[in-house]
Design a protein around this motif. Structure first.
Motif, PDB file in Angstrom:
ATOM      1  N   THR A 140       0.826  -1.298   0.094  1.00 29.25           N
ATOM      2  CA  THR A 140      -0.044   0.034  -0.038  1.00 29.25           C
ATOM      3  C   THR A 140       0.864   1.427  -0.069  1.00 29.25           C
ATOM      4  O   THR A 140       2.241   1.228   0.028  1.00 29.25           O
ATOM      5  N   PRO A 141       0.318   2.505  -0.227  1.00 26.80           N
ATOM      6  CA  PRO A 141       1.075   3.625  -0.309  1.00 26.80           C
ATOM      7  C   PRO A 141       2.344   3.811   0.661  1.00 26.80           C
ATOM      8  O   PRO A 141       3.212   4.338   0.398  1.00 26.80           O
ATOM      9  N   ASN A 142       1.603   3.749   1.934  1.00 22.06           N
ATOM     10  CA  ASN A 142       2.746   3.797   3.075  1.00 22.06           C
ATOM     11  C   ASN A 142       4.045   3.131   2.999  1.00 22.06           C
ATOM     12  O   ASN A 142       5.058   3.233   3.119  1.00 22.06           O
ATOM     13  N   GLY A 143       3.744   1.923   2.424  1.00 18.54           N
ATOM     14  CA  GLY A 143       4.651   0.883   2.513  1.00 18.54           C
ATOM     15  C   GLY A 143       5.701   1.186   1.296  1.00 18.54           C
ATOM     16  O   GLY A 143       6.697   1.237   1.290  1.00 18.54           O
ATOM     17  N   LEU A 144       4.898   1.463   0.098  1.00 17.92           N
ATOM     18  CA  LEU A 144       5.760   1.960  -0.958  1.00 17.92           C
ATOM     19  C   LEU A 144       6.468   3.113  -1.010  1.00 17.92           C
ATOM     20  O   LEU A 144       7.890   3.005  -1.562  1.00 17.92           O
ATOM     21  N   ASN A 145       6.086   3.994  -0.345  1.00 15.83           N
ATOM     22  CA  ASN A 145       6.801   5.229  -0.082  1.00 15.83           C
ATOM     23  C   ASN A 145       7.981   5.088   0.610  1.00 15.83           C
ATOM     24  O   ASN A 145       8.897   5.785   0.423  1.00 15.83           O
ATOM     25  N   CYS A 146       7.720   4.321   1.769  1.00 15.19           N
ATOM     26  CA  CYS A 146       8.856   3.910   2.826  1.00 15.19           C
ATOM     27  C   CYS A 146      10.080   3.164   1.750  1.00 15.19           C
ATOM     28  O   CYS A 146      11.387   3.432   1.862  1.00 15.19           O
ATOM     29  N   LEU A 147       9.403   2.177   0.894  1.00 13.65           N
ATOM     30  CA  LEU A 147      10.574   1.492   0.291  1.00 13.65           C
ATOM     31  C   LEU A 147      11.221   2.312  -0.707  1.00 13.65           C
ATOM     32  O   LEU A 147      12.446   2.139  -0.970  1.00 13.65           O
ATOM     33  N   MET A 158      -5.435  -6.345   7.350  1.00 12.95           N
ATOM     34  CA  MET A 158      -5.368  -5.064   6.907  1.00 12.95           C
ATOM     35  C   MET A 158      -4.150  -5.045   5.931  1.00 12.95           C
ATOM     36  O   MET A 158      -3.865  -3.889   5.294  1.00 12.95           O
ATOM     37  N   ALA A 159      -3.645  -5.969   5.727  1.00  7.59           N
ATOM     38  CA  ALA A 159      -2.550  -5.992   4.598  1.00  7.59           C
ATOM     39  C   ALA A 159      -1.538  -4.991   5.083  1.00  7.59           C
ATOM     40  O   ALA A 159      -0.649  -4.373   4.132  1.00  7.59           O
ATOM     41  N   GLN A 160      -1.076  -5.124   6.576  1.00  8.11           N
ATOM     42  CA  GLN A 160      -0.073  -4.165   6.747  1.00  8.11           C
ATOM     43  C   GLN A 160       1.192  -4.662   7.441  1.00  8.11           C
ATOM     44  O   GLN A 160       1.961  -4.033   7.744  1.00  8.11           O
ATOM     45  N   THR A 203       6.385  -2.769   8.297  1.00  2.74           N
ATOM     46  CA  THR A 203       7.870  -3.247   8.361  1.00  2.74           C
ATOM     47  C   THR A 203       8.672  -2.245   7.699  1.00  2.74           C
ATOM     48  O   THR A 203       9.676  -1.667   8.110  1.00  2.74           O
ATOM     49  N   PHE A 204       8.262  -1.754   6.502  1.00  3.13           N
ATOM     50  CA  PHE A 204       9.122  -0.702   5.689  1.00  3.13           C
ATOM     51  C   PHE A 204       8.985   0.512   6.473  1.00  3.13           C
ATOM     52  O   PHE A 204       9.996   1.335   6.336  1.00  3.13           O
ATOM     53  N   GLU A 205       7.934   0.813   6.972  1.00  2.00           N
ATOM     54  CA  GLU A 205       8.004   2.017   7.860  1.00  2.00           C
ATOM     55  C   GLU A 205       8.891   2.014   9.128  1.00  2.00           C
ATOM     56  O   GLU A 205       9.740   2.821   9.443  1.00  2.00           O
ATOM     57  N   ASP A 206       9.154   0.775   9.640  1.00  2.00           N
ATOM     58  CA  ASP A 206       9.947   0.614  10.659  1.00  2.00           C
ATOM     59  C   ASP A 206      11.522   0.905  10.300  1.00  2.00           C
ATOM     60  O   ASP A 206      11.992   1.649  10.913  1.00  2.00           O
ATOM     61  N   VAL A 207      11.701   0.373   9.159  1.00  2.00           N
ATOM     62  CA  VAL A 207      12.957   0.457   8.321  1.00  2.00           C
ATOM     63  C   VAL A 207      13.498   2.012   8.418  1.00  2.00           C
ATOM     64  O   VAL A 207      14.457   2.454   8.572  1.00  2.00           O
ATOM     65  N   CYS A 208      12.532   2.506   7.676  1.00  2.00           N
ATOM     66  CA  CYS A 208      12.594   4.042   7.709  1.00  2.00           C
ATOM     67  C   CYS A 208      12.877   4.863   8.735  1.00  2.00           C
ATOM     68  O   CYS A 208      14.070   5.572   8.701  1.00  2.00           O
ATOM     69  N   THR A 234       2.321   1.003  15.608  1.00  2.00           N
ATOM     70  CA  THR A 234       1.979  -0.243  15.228  1.00  2.00           C
ATOM     71  C   THR A 234       1.090  -1.153  15.963  1.00  2.00           C
ATOM     72  O   THR A 234       0.436  -2.112  15.752  1.00  2.00           O
ATOM     73  N   SER A 235       0.818  -0.905  17.415  1.00  2.85           N
ATOM     74  CA  SER A 235      -0.041  -1.057  18.320  1.00  2.85           C
ATOM     75  C   SER A 235      -1.307  -1.068  17.929  1.00  2.85           C
ATOM     76  O   SER A 235      -2.215  -1.991  17.802  1.00  2.85           O
ATOM     77  N   ILE A 236      -1.767   0.053  17.305  1.00  2.00           N
ATOM     78  CA  ILE A 236      -3.072   0.595  16.706  1.00  2.00           C
ATOM     79  C   ILE A 236      -3.350  -0.675  15.705  1.00  2.00           C
ATOM     80  O   ILE A 236      -4.409  -1.040  15.370  1.00  2.00           O
ATOM     81  N   ILE A 237      -2.182  -0.552  14.826  1.00  9.47           N
ATOM     82  CA  ILE A 237      -2.681  -1.304  13.525  1.00  9.47           C
ATOM     83  C   ILE A 237      -2.726  -2.664  13.856  1.00  9.47           C
ATOM     84  O   ILE A 237      -3.585  -3.702  13.494  1.00  9.47           O
ATOM     85  N   GLN A 238      -2.010  -3.406  14.776  1.00  7.82           N
ATOM     86  CA  GLN A 238      -2.068  -4.513  15.238  1.00  7.82           C
ATOM     87  C   GLN A 238      -3.425  -5.012  15.741  1.00  7.82           C
ATOM     88  O   GLN A 238      -4.192  -5.970  15.393  1.00  7.82           O
ATOM     89  N   ALA A 239      -4.019  -4.037  16.696  1.00  6.58           N
ATOM     90  CA  ALA A 239      -5.533  -4.195  17.145  1.00  6.58           C
ATOM     91  C   ALA A 239      -6.394  -3.901  16.093  1.00  6.58           C
ATOM     92  O   ALA A 239      -7.373  -4.897  16.129  1.00  6.58           O
ATOM     93  N   ARG A 240      -6.262  -2.928  14.999  1.00 12.59           N
ATOM     94  CA  ARG A 240      -7.326  -3.161  14.246  1.00 12.59           C
ATOM     95  C   ARG A 240      -7.205  -4.290  13.294  1.00 12.59           C
ATOM     96  O   ARG A 240      -8.205  -4.687  12.751  1.00 12.59           O
ATOM     97  N   SER A 241      -6.053  -4.907  13.104  1.00 15.06           N
ATOM     98  CA  SER A 241      -5.908  -6.075  12.182  1.00 15.06           C
ATOM     99  C   SER A 241      -6.675  -7.156  12.623  1.00 15.06           C
ATOM    100  O   SER A 241      -7.358  -8.000  12.149  1.00 15.06           O
ATOM    101  N   ALA A 242      -6.433  -7.260  14.087  1.00 13.22           N
ATOM    102  CA  ALA A 242      -7.261  -8.447  15.007  1.00 13.22           C
ATOM    103  C   ALA A 242      -8.628  -8.299  14.790  1.00 13.22           C
ATOM    104  O   ALA A 242      -9.440  -9.244  14.615  1.00 13.22           O
ATOM    105  N   VAL A 243      -9.262  -7.140  15.157  1.00 12.97           N
ATOM    106  CA  VAL A 243     -10.728  -6.734  14.664  1.00 12.97           C
ATOM    107  C   VAL A 243     -11.164  -7.044  13.160  1.00 12.97           C
ATOM    108  O   VAL A 243     -12.127  -7.772  13.104  1.00 12.97           O
ATOM    109  N   GLY A 244     -10.218  -6.666  12.418  1.00 13.53           N
ATOM    110  CA  GLY A 244     -10.650  -6.879  10.856  1.00 13.53           C
ATOM    111  C   GLY A 244     -10.914  -8.235  10.571  1.00 13.53           C
ATOM    112  O   GLY A 244     -11.517  -8.562   9.910  1.00 13.53           O
TER     113      GLY A 244
END
Ligand SMILES: Cc1cc2nc3c(=O)[nH]c(=O)nc-3n(C[C@H](O)[C@H](O)[C@H](O)COP(=O)(O)OP(=O)(O)OC[C@H]3O[C@@H](n4cnc5c(N)ncnc54)[C@H](O)[C@@H]3O)c2cc1C
Length: 394
Positions: A59-66, A308-310, A315-320, A347-357
Motif C-alpha cells: 500500500t502507499p505507506n509501504g511503497l513510499n517508505c521502500l 489490513m495487509a499491513q 515493516t518498511f515504515e520501521d526500516v525508514c 504499530t500497536s493500533i494497526i495490530q489491534a485493528r488487524s485483529a478486529v478486521g
C-alpha cells in the motif's frame, strides 16, 4: 544497559551491524543501513532462497517508505507485480456481489500493488552485494555486554556485532532471547496458500477477487508475471495440521466441496508440495523493542493478522524510521529509544485493528468490534494509515 556512543563515532562504533532474517524487513534494513555506511551482514536460516511465501498487497505507506530506502525500487516492483485495477467480491457459488475500481492511486499517489513475497525478496536482495547475505544461519540466541553482541547460530558459527537487529519474523529467536514470551498467539483462523503460474478466468477483468464463504473465504491475487496467489482461510477455534502434504490438498478440496468449480480448479492445479498450511498468529504489543545493542523490526516486533495487509507495509515504515533515528541520534541508546517511541504506538493500533478486521471476515464480531470496524473504514483512519510520513522527515 546504557550504551553511549557519541555522534562523531556512531558510524565507526556501529561499524558491524548484524541483521537476523533475510525477509522483506531484514533486506530492506540492510539496504537502509548500508546507505548510512555501516558494515551490514544478514544471517538467514534458509539453506537457499526459494519460491515461497504468499501474495502481498503493498500500500502507499509501504511503497513510499521502500522508495525512500531504495530509490527506483517501486518501478521495479510495478514491472514484476500488478497495480490493482478492478477488484471483485464474489459468493462461493461464483456470483458477483460487487465489483469496483481501486482508488489508491488517485487518493494516495501510489497504487495497491500486489506482488509475490519471493519476488519482493529477490528484488530487495538484488540491491545488496550477495556476499553479505549468509544463508544456513539459524540464529539460536545472543549475549551482549557494553562492548558488543555475540550471536550464536545452530551451525556452530558465532559472530560479533555492535548492533543486532532481529528481523526474524513471528517466531523470532531474537525476540525470544530478549523477552522469553514463548509461542505466538493463535488468532483462531487457519490459512492454506500457494502461488502458481495460473491464469484465472477472473483475471480477464479483475486483479483481486475476494470470495466469501461460510466462516471461510478465499483471496485470488494477480501477482504479475502470470502468477496467481490463492489464499484460503477458515475460522477454526481449534486447529490441527494435516499429516502429509497430500492430505493438505485433499483437505482443502473437501472444504471447497460446495464452492464453484472455478475456485476449486486453482487448488486442483496446485502441486500438493507447494501448498502451505498453518495457523495465523499474532502477539500482544510490546512496550519496548530494544535492550542495549539489540532491537527488533517487522513481524519480530509487531506480528499481526493479515486482515489490513499491513505486515510488510508497517515493516518498511520501521526500516525508514530506524534509518532516520540512527542517522540523527548522538548515541545508540538515543537512536533506539527514538525509534521505539516513533513506532510502538502506531504499530500497536494497526495490530489491534488487524485483529478486529480479521473477525469481520467470519461475521464474528461484538458490538464494540462492529464499531471499531466502522472506524476502520473511515476516511480519517485510511488517511492516517496510507499517508504515513517518516517522523524525522515530517
Ligand atoms: C496469508 C498472509 C497474507 C499476507 N498479506 C499481506 C499483505 O497483503 N500486505 C502486507 O503488508 N503484509 C501481508 N502479510 C504479512 C507479511 O507477509 C509479513 O508481515 C512480512 O513478511 C514481514 O516481514 P519480516 O521480514 O518482518 O518477516 P518474514 O517475512 O517472516 O521474514 C523473516 C525471515 O527471517 C528468517 N528467519 C526466521 N527465524 C530465523 C532465525 N532464527 N535465524 C535466521 N533467520 C530466521 C525467515 O526464514 C525469513 O526469511 C501477509 C501474511 C500472511 C500470512
Amino acid at each position: 544497559m546504557q550504551i553511549d556512543i557519541n555522534q562523531k563515532s556512531l558510524g565507526t562504533m556501529l561499524k558491524k551491524v548484524a541483521i537476523i532474517g533475510a525477509g522483506p524487513g531484514g533486506l530492506a534494513a540492510a539496504i537502509a543501513l548500508q546507505n548510512l555506511g555501516f558494515d551490514v551482514q544478514v544471517y538467514e536460516k534458509a539453506q537457499e532462497f526459494c519460491p515461497v511465501g504468499t501474495g502481498l498487497g503493498l500500500t502507499p505507506n509501504g511503497l513510499n517508505c521502500l522508495e525512500a530506502i531504495a530509490p527506483g525500487i517501486v518501478t521495479t516492483l510495478k514491472s514484476s507485480g500488478c497495480s490493482v485495477g478492478q477488484t471483485v467480491l464474489k459468493s462461493m457459488n461464483g456470483e458477483t456481489i460487487r465489483a469496483s475500481s481501486s482508488t489508491f492511486l488517485e487518493q494516495y499517489g501510489q497504487p495497491l500493488l500486489t506482488v509475490w513475497w519471493w519476488r519482493l525478496q529477490q528484488i530487495l536482495a538484488s540491491r545488496l552485494p550477495s556476499d553479505i547475505i549468509h544463508l544456513n544461519h539459524n540464529c539460536i540466541g545472543f549475549e551482549q555486554d557494553e562492548s558488543g553482541v555475540k550471536v550464536y547460530f545452530e551451525n556452530g558459527n558465532t559472530i560479533d556485532a555492535n548492533l543486532l537487529i532481529g528481523a526474524d519474523g513471528v517466531n523470532s529467536a531474537v525476540r525470544e532471547t530478549l523477552f522469553a514470551e514463548g509461542k505466538p498467539h493463535y488468532i483462531g483462523s487457519m490459512c492454506w496458500r500457494a502461488v502458481i503460474k495460473y491464469h484465472h478466468e477472473l483475471f480477464n477483468s479483475y486483479d483481486l477477487a475476494f470470495i466469501k464463504g461460510k466462516q471461510q473465504f478465499m483471496y485470488l491475487l494477480n501477482v504479475g508475471e502470470g502468477y496467481t496467489s490463492w489464499i484460503y482461510r477458515k475460522f477454526m477455534p481449534d486447529y490441527s495440521l494435516s499429516a502429509s502434504v497430500e492430505q493438505v490438498k485433499v483437505r482443502i478440496l473437501d472444504e471447497l466441496t460446495d464452492w464453484d468449480r472455478s475456485f476449486r480448479a486453482i487448488v486442483e492445479a496446485t502441486p500438493a508440495k507447494q501448498i502451505w498450511e498453518g495457523p495465523i498468529c499474532d502477539r500482544p504489543p510490546l512496550t519496548s523493542w530494544s535492550q542495549g545493542r539489540v532491537t527488533l523490526l517487522g513481524d519480530a516486533a509487531h506480528p499481526m493478522a493479515p486482515a489490513m495487509a499491513q505486515g510488510a507495509n508497517s515493516t518498511f515504515e520501521d526500516v525508514c524510521e530506524l534509518q532516520a533515528c540512527l542517522s540523527q541520534a548522538s548515541s545508540l541508546t538515543e537512536a533506539l529509544t527514538n525509534y521505539e517511541q516513533r513506532r510502538i504506538e502506531r504499530t500497536s493500533i494497526i495490530q489491534a485493528r488487524s485483529a478486529v478486521g480479521e473477525m469481520r471476515y467470519y461475521d464474528i464480531e461484538t458490538a464494540k468490534e462492529k464499531q471499531e470496524r466502522a472506524d476502520l473504514t473511515n476516511e480519517h483512519f485510511s488517511d492516517w494509515l496510507y499517508r504515513y510520513k517518516v517522523f524525522a522527515d515530517s
